[in-house]
Write a protein that holds these residues in place. Structure first.
Motif, PDB file in Angstrom:
ATOM      1  N   GLY A 470       0.818  -1.202   0.000  1.00 41.77           N
ATOM      2  CA  GLY A 470       0.000   0.000   0.000  1.00 41.77           C
ATOM      3  C   GLY A 470       0.850   1.250   0.000  1.00 41.77           C
ATOM      4  N   VAL A 471       1.930   1.228  -0.792  1.00 50.31           N
ATOM      5  CA  VAL A 471       2.859   2.363  -0.824  1.00 50.31           C
ATOM      6  C   VAL A 471       2.111   3.578  -1.352  1.00 50.31           C
ATOM      7  CG1 VAL A 471       5.002   3.208  -1.805  1.00 50.31           C
ATOM      8  CG2 VAL A 471       4.806   0.800  -1.156  1.00 50.31           C
ATOM      9  N   GLU A 490      -4.700   7.382  -4.246  1.00 46.50           N
ATOM     10  CA  GLU A 490      -5.403   6.755  -5.363  1.00 46.50           C
ATOM     11  C   GLU A 490      -6.830   7.271  -5.453  1.00 46.50           C
ATOM     12  OE1 GLU A 490      -5.378   5.823  -8.423  1.00 46.50           O
ATOM     13  OE2 GLU A 490      -3.683   4.551  -7.838  1.00 46.50           O
ATOM     14  N   SER A 491      -7.410   7.099  -6.637  1.00 46.80           N
ATOM     15  CA  SER A 491      -8.708   7.701  -6.932  1.00 46.80           C
ATOM     16  C   SER A 491      -9.727   6.650  -7.342  1.00 46.80           C
ATOM     17  CB  SER A 491      -8.559   8.707  -8.079  1.00 46.80           C
ATOM     18  OG  SER A 491      -8.117   8.037  -9.257  1.00 46.80           O
ATOM     19  N   ALA A 557      -5.528  -2.127  -1.143  1.00 38.78           N
ATOM     20  CA  ALA A 557      -5.421  -1.337   0.077  1.00 38.78           C
ATOM     21  C   ALA A 557      -5.648   0.144  -0.163  1.00 38.78           C
ATOM     22  CB  ALA A 557      -4.054  -1.564   0.728  1.00 38.78           C
ATOM     23  N   VAL A 558      -5.235   0.656  -1.316  1.00 42.55           N
ATOM     24  CA  VAL A 558      -5.349   2.093  -1.592  1.00 42.55           C
ATOM     25  C   VAL A 558      -6.463   2.341  -2.612  1.00 42.55           C
ATOM     26  CG1 VAL A 558      -4.085   4.184  -2.165  1.00 42.55           C
ATOM     27  CG2 VAL A 558      -2.867   2.261  -1.148  1.00 42.55           C
ATOM     28  N   ASN A 739      -7.172   0.516   6.756  1.00 41.74           N
ATOM     29  CA  ASN A 739      -8.275   0.745   5.821  1.00 41.74           C
ATOM     30  C   ASN A 739      -9.527   0.025   6.294  1.00 41.74           C
ATOM     31  OD1 ASN A 739      -8.307  -2.047   4.450  1.00 41.74           O
ATOM     32  ND2 ASN A 739      -6.174  -1.409   4.177  1.00 41.74           N
ATOM     33  N   PRO A 740     -10.692   0.444   5.829  1.00 42.10           N
ATOM     34  CA  PRO A 740     -11.951  -0.110   6.357  1.00 42.10           C
ATOM     35  C   PRO A 740     -12.177  -1.574   6.025  1.00 42.10           C
ATOM     36  CG  PRO A 740     -12.371   1.395   4.523  1.00 42.10           C
ATOM     37  CD  PRO A 740     -10.940   1.556   4.884  1.00 42.10           C
TER      38      PRO A 740
END
Length: 789
Positions: A470-471, A490-491, A557-558, A739-740
């Motif tokens: 998750g860099v 990230e988007s 992750a992101v 993260n959720p």
């Protein structure tokens, strides 16, 4: 209306939705794309590893039938060299950065350096014409070994990097480490070589550019893992044009393994040439070019000292690494042996004093950058080999040494003292115990003893690893000198159409990871819609929000978190609109399982499809509410994630030939919450194969003249299916608090945990011969020589 399907799909082993198109040969890869008027590009490459270019005569090539144009580096001086986007080492590499130009100017610095470009109506005509170019070279001195490159008198590659040193970087506590090693009961020293690897994706790299003179706009199709980043780097740094003037599209990408993250010269020269001749220009490298020019991985030489007590406590670790970065600096090359390697060399262990010093070095070889795992495999290999060396020195079982030094669950979040963000969560011993149980460790040790009495040499190797995934966090990777001066957030955009169909656009993109499947699973569960009704779009800068791409096991992750946060916004808007439709208080309305209902009265409800329709027709909306269910998130995580696990390999070494047979391979990994176990297992399978390949087969070799002697698949040994056993995999689940969803990442875990498991097993098998260490790969010849002293 579409039928609602609240049945949960997260955690289910759904087959990848991407596969049918690829299986029947209907994928759309770069070389499948054909544009009207398109010409083909071929590059003339230097046969010398280091030489001055005295002159280039292109006249015969220009006159060859079917040739459209021939260009040299002197023609392209109006565009800038490629950028380095990750200036690590506190900015100290800035004055020493030498990045490639579209074509070489004045000198070539490795065999394969690009010298001239031929454009022709046919690829084979262009290839023939390239052979007609006459280049007068003045050969210069060559150095290919990182340690030798920094010695006095070594050939100098670039004037601004004396002794070929790019940077000197360190982390940890040097004084405390010196004291710990100086006072230790036991100190073990070893040279650890992590050899150069050639990533070898199934599809090689390339680019296809089209320039529209009427608008001044470019379109670039490229084999990239990060199209938005390529657009940014090419517009802002190479061409100096507004970012909207370039559209970048990544079609189907046939594997990347990190090699396709970076900005390459073919992106620049196809764009430049397309504008020059007014026609689309395509370049696709062949396999030999991929080996000679595209980035390699690893290539570290390290001197390591580990210190501790006779009862198995590790007290100190000191590492001096020479990192070979090749003839030029690639896009994120300085970050691999520093931020992603040096900061995690302590692995899963509580080591009170540790210090790493890294020297980045230029050599007359192809560029080195991220390769699956990117710094983490090098760090994991180093510490896990030294744990086994330490265990052998004190006469303790390597599993017990690991147990005695593990970071404990109550220690998390854990700071390892190397300047890294804290490890998010972990529970290492259950993974070790489960792997030992699966392999039958005690029984194997008994079998090993019996086999040795019969003249057979069995070995078992352990590897307990942790990695950074998750860099992204701007709080860390965005720090000047730590990363590239910006966060790697990230988007995601999520839209629910009036028919109930959901469209997700993401800055992440798949090239084998199955993201279209896992992202659809996330959205289906979050919104309570049918999995089949979720479409995931990606890979086109004109149709997706800006994102930093797929690498570093960061997509779930992101990128996945950005999607979940967008769905949360959708659900909140849907809840407010449903309250209006139901004539209820917003505070009384609950959204779950694809519908909004009045608390205590589940029959008073509206489905997500009904709400989406109302939001779309928009004739009756709450005051101030905009039409349509459409939400975007740009997610910057507070921390990275840290997957972990234990892998165990069982091998047999042939006493007469030295040949190594991998008999069993057991892996117990913890990647946090698992969205799709089938995809996670597939990622682990591929990663393990690449780690085993490094341990037993693969090695990129240059001779003293700088010639790549492993430049074809006849010479560079990648594994085949028969080289590997069926893996025996299991997992523990320690959710990430970052993260959720609780996911950690799985794309690189297999590679990070595997090479040292195999090498530890080989060296364990060779214990009767007094062998304490062996460099990779453990080929039959190398093993046989070790057995015979």
């Amino acid at each position: 209306m579409t039928a609602e399907a609240p049945t949960k799909v997260i955690g289910k082993a759904l087959k990848r939705r991407e596969d049918p198109q690829l299986i029947v040969g209907q994928g759309n890869f770069l070389d499948d794309i054909k544009l009207a008027g398109m010409v083909h590009a071929v590059v003339l490459r230097s046969p010398y590893a280091h030489a001055r270019i005295r002159s280039i005569d292109t006249s015969r090539a220009q006159a060859h039938p079917g040739v459209v144009a021939v260009f040299t580096g002197e023609d392209m001086l109006d565009i800038n060299p490629l950028p380095c986007a990750w200036a690590a080492a506190g900015g100290r590499v800035q004055n020493n950065l030498n990045t490639p130009r579209a074509l070489a100017v004045g000198e070539v610095h490795f065999a394969g350096d690009a010298v001239a470009l031929v454009l022709a109506e046919d690829r084979y005509v262009a290839r023939d014409a390239a052979d007609l170019i006459d280049v007068d070279y003045e050969p210069l001195g060559v150095v290919v070994d990182a340690r030798k490159a920094v010695e006095p008198g070594a050939p100098q590659l670039h004037e601004n990097a004396p002794n070929n040193v790019i940077f000197k970087w360190d982390c940890g506590d040097a004084a405390a480490t010196d004291a710990a090693i100086g006072s230790a009961e036991v100190v073990v020293r070893e040279e650890i070589i992590n050899q150069r690897l050639l990533p070898t994706p199934m599809e090689t790299r390339g680019a296809l550019a089209r320039y529209e003179s009427s608008t001044g706009e470019y379109t670039l199709w490229t084999t990239s893992q990060a199209p938005h980043v390529m657009r940014l780097l090419l517009t802002a740094f190479v061409f100096g044009i507004p970012e909207p003037k370039l559209r970048v599209i990544s079609p189907n990408v046939g594997g990347g393994f990190g090699q396709k993250i970076f900005c390459y010269n073919d992106m620049a020269f196809t764009m430049w040439a397309s504008k020059k001749i007014g026609r689309p220009v395509k370049f696709v490298e062949d396999r030999s070019e991929n080996f000679k020019y595209s980035t390699a991985g690893r290539d570290h030489i390290s001197d390591v000292e580990i210190a501790g007590t006779r009862d198995g406590q590790i007290t100190g670790l000191r590492v001096q690494t020479y990192a070979n970065l090749g003839a030029y600096i690639s896009t994120i090359a300085p970050g691999i042996p520093t931020t992603l390697y040096g900061r995690i060399i302590t692995g899963v262990y509580k080591i009170p004093a540790a210090y790493a010093h890294v020297t980045g070095v230029y050599t007359n070889t192809a560029m080195v950058d991220a390769y699956r795992g990117a710094g983490r495999p090098e760090a994991s290999y180093l510490i896990e080999r030294m744990i086994d060396r330490f265990a052998a020195e004190i006469g303790m079982d390597p599993a017990e040494v690991r147990r005695r030094n593990f970071i404990q669950p109550q220690d998390f979040p854990y700071h390892n003292g190397m300047g890294l963000l804290p490890y998010d969560s972990g529970n290492y011993e259950p993974a070790l115990n489960r792997a030992l149980e699966m392999v039958g460790y005690a029984d194997f040790r008994a079998e090993q003893a019996r086999a040795r009495a019969e003249g057979r040499y069995l070995g078992v190797g352990l590897s307990s690893y942790v990695e950074i995934c998750g860099v992204a966090p701007s709080a860390w990777i965005g720090l000047p000198g730590e990363g590239w001066g910006a966060g790697l957030w990230e988007s995601a955009n999520v839209r629910v159409h009036l028919t109930g169909q959901v469209v997700v656009t993401t800055g992440s993109l798949p090239h084998g990871q199955g993201l279209e499947t896992t992202f659809a699973q996330l959205v289906a569960d979050e919104l309570g819609v049918a999995y089949e009704n979720v479409v995931v779009e990606h890979s086109d800068t004109a149709g997706t929000p800006f994102g930093y791409g797929t690498y570093g096991s960061r997509s779930a992750a992101v990128g996945g978190t950005a999607i979940v946060k967008s769905t949360a916004k959708i659900k909140e808007k849907a809840r407010r609109l449903a309250a209006h439709m139901l004539e209820a208080s917003v505070d009384d309305v609950v959204f779950e399982d694809g519908k909004a209902y009045v608390r205590g009265s589940p029959d008073r409800s509206k489905s997500i499809g009904e709400i989406a329709l109302q939001a779309s027709v928009a004739y009756s909306l709450p005051e101030g509410m905009e039409p349509f269910l459409d939400e975007t998130t740009y997610y910057d995580p507070p921390n990275c994630t840290f997957p972990f696990g234990t892998h165990i390999a069982l091998v047999e070494v042939d006493g007469e030939t030295g040949a190594v047979t991998l008999q069993r391979y057991v892996g117990v990994d913890d990647v946090g919450t698992v969205i799709n176990p089938l995809i996670v297992d597939g990622q682990l399978h591929g990663g393990i194969a690449q780690g085993v390949a490094q341990a037993l087969f693969e090695r990129g070799v240059y001779d003293d003249n700088g010639q790549l002697v492993t430049g074809t698949l006849m010479d560079y040994a990648i594994p085949v299916a028969s080289s590997l056993p069926s893996y025996e995999l299991d997992r523990t689940v320690t959710p990430s608090p970052v993260n959720p969803m609780g996911v950690k990442g799985a794309g690189e875990a297999g590679t990070i945990g595997s090479a040292q498991a195999v090498m530890n097993a080989v060296i364990d098998a060779l214990a009767p011969f007094g062998v304490k260490h062996l460099q990779m790969p453990a080929t039959a010849e190398r093993v046989w020589k070790a057995m015979h002293g």
